[in-house]
Write an enzyme that holds these catalytic residues in place. Sequence first.
Site, PDB file in Angstrom:
ATOM      1  N   HIS A 294       0.841  -1.196   0.000  1.00 10.92           N
ATOM      2  CA  HIS A 294       0.000   0.000   0.000  1.00 10.92           C
ATOM      3  C   HIS A 294       0.878   1.250   0.000  1.00 10.92           C
ATOM      4  O   HIS A 294       1.965   1.245   0.591  1.00 10.92           O
ATOM      5  CB  HIS A 294      -0.897   0.026   1.243  1.00 10.92           C
ATOM      6  CG  HIS A 294      -1.875  -1.112   1.313  1.00 10.92           C
ATOM      7  ND1 HIS A 294      -1.567  -2.314   1.885  1.00 10.92           N
ATOM      8  CD2 HIS A 294      -3.157  -1.216   0.873  1.00 10.92           C
ATOM      9  CE1 HIS A 294      -2.611  -3.132   1.801  1.00 10.92           C
ATOM     10  NE2 HIS A 294      -3.593  -2.493   1.187  1.00 10.92           N
ATOM     11  N   HIS A 295       0.396   2.300  -0.620  1.00 10.03           N
ATOM     12  CA  HIS A 295       1.153   3.551  -0.675  1.00 10.03           C
ATOM     13  C   HIS A 295       1.416   4.089   0.734  1.00 10.03           C
ATOM     14  O   HIS A 295       0.509   4.119   1.561  1.00 10.03           O
ATOM     15  CB  HIS A 295       0.358   4.582  -1.488  1.00 10.03           C
ATOM     16  CG  HIS A 295       0.960   5.943  -1.505  1.00 10.03           C
ATOM     17  ND1 HIS A 295       0.219   7.091  -1.388  1.00 10.03           N
ATOM     18  CD2 HIS A 295       2.251   6.343  -1.622  1.00 10.03           C
ATOM     19  CE1 HIS A 295       1.027   8.139  -1.440  1.00 10.03           C
ATOM     20  NE2 HIS A 295       2.256   7.719  -1.581  1.00 10.03           N
TER      21      HIS A 295
END
Lengths: 215, 387
Positions: B171-172
């Site tokens: 995930h970012h």
Amino acid sequence: MIVENIMNSKVITVHPDNSVAQAIDLMRDNNIRHLPVTTEGNLIGIISDRDMRSVSPSILTGDEPELLINTKVKDIMQKQVITVHPLDFLEEAARLIYEYKVGCLPVVSQERVVGIITEADVLRSMVEWVGLLQPGAHLELELPNRPGMLASVAGIVQRHGVNIISALLFPGKMDNTQTLILRLKALDIRMIIKDIEAEGHKVLWPLQREPDYER
Amino acid sequence: MSGKAVFVYHPDLEKYYFKPEHPFNPTRLRITVSLLQELGLLKENDIVTPRLASMEELLLAHDQDYIRAVEKLSNNCFEEEGLFFGIGTEDNPAFSDMHWASSLVVGATLTAGEEIMEGRADHAVSIAGGLHHAGRRQASGFCIYNDINVAIRYLCHKYHIRVFYIDTDAHHGDGVQWEFYEDPNVLTVSFHESGRFLFPGTGWLNERGKKEGYGYCVNVPLEPFTDDNSFLECFREVVPPLIEAFQPDLIISQNGCDGHFYDSLTHINLSISAFQEIPRLVHQLAHAFSGGKWLAVGGGGYDPFRVVARAWVLLWAEAAGLNVKGNIPLSWQKKWQKISPCTVPQTLFDSPEVSLSVPRCQEIAEKNFRAASQAVQDTLIVLNKYI
């Protein structure tokens, strides 16, 4: 959403008797591409950076600044201006920009310019509408085109206690379907997807894992 | 490569526990430590006990009203006002002692940072840390307090250092990115599954930092089904030249392992080998460019038995310079099979037959590499101009 909510009400205008050179400076200094032409607040025309470019000398052939100083704005302005009213819907402004291929619309009320809305303003609003500036997960569904489908999906999302950041519902590829795009304030949307599929709806996005394997 | 490493851990870190059935399961810490011990990789004197983060320290990266709300919700988990701060949702339900447990996670990462900066260790591993989604006043994506942000703020302030942050969670790393978006002293790099597919939906190539921080934020969005080869190719394209140009005093890596193909929350297809190779590269770069100073935190990882334990064993082994052998002790398998929903692995690495190759892997690799090259370009221009 009405035009009044997203328009820029600090409008930089130019007088018809100003020189083209002045107008060019005004655009450059304010980093804008359109100048409504007004006399005492009343709109009488508009000039754009494209009009400016067509009257400016080419950078390749050298310049004739005298001409730009001596030519007045009123000599080159567009006199037929497409405008909107502050109470018009944003959708209406978007439609006009798109159909007439213009870059901006002066917002006119009682013949006075009260604001301006550009294509960039419209796009920024859409980016905000779809919640792209907030952390969320993107879910795209194909639903049967009949009453109650949005409620059915919203009910599932509600049962998981998840907030919907934005929802877009529009006609699908076929007449009998609709497409629903949701931005959900949740990292883990697996159970929501599972329940939506159990309800018989088709999940278009996120694409499900391609190869099937033991898990 | 040599360098002293410490492992910051205490069983109380498991109290960062939302609820049963929640994907963020702190049991993963215990089974990782258990595997390290069974393998004989973790000695008593490797372990450092974490301290608790103080209110002043939390305030370095969080707003006061948010911290107050977290405190309040720790006693009464059903306060309506939590929703305003992102607490009380299915992702981030309130739990008792939430403030205390979250402060301990932050404290663990602070402890790890201090061990390094006070010269007691070259490398420190805090597997409970890595809560990269939390914002100044927003719980998000299983993260209440952002231990990374607090630690970076604290360490930058106390030791006047410049930090290079590498996030390889699927995930970012949005919380860290936005906190240091205008700060040229902290360069953040995030590799993650594209926001088109995955929470938090950000981390686009054009997010490059703002004002003085322009260029000091790098994002490499990856396609779903990205495999080891493509991921590591992108990593090698981006990270070494950036570290060399930035010359950090400290490297912080977030080692989320939810990009493994067994992890059901994401669509990245990494094998366990990638989770050995990534820390190995970071380790080498730390010795080459930051005087060995390397702080590693955990992060996402939602398949505890098949992925997290193995990935973080390899992380620690790399930091501590230990060799690992291929098999997982039977005693560990027996102990944890009882509570594992799937068959626990017998080997530390995935056998080649299990790893997945998708038909489009060539296309995916090409697209990823293009993103990586673009991502690194602008920042190198900025860095080479100013440094």
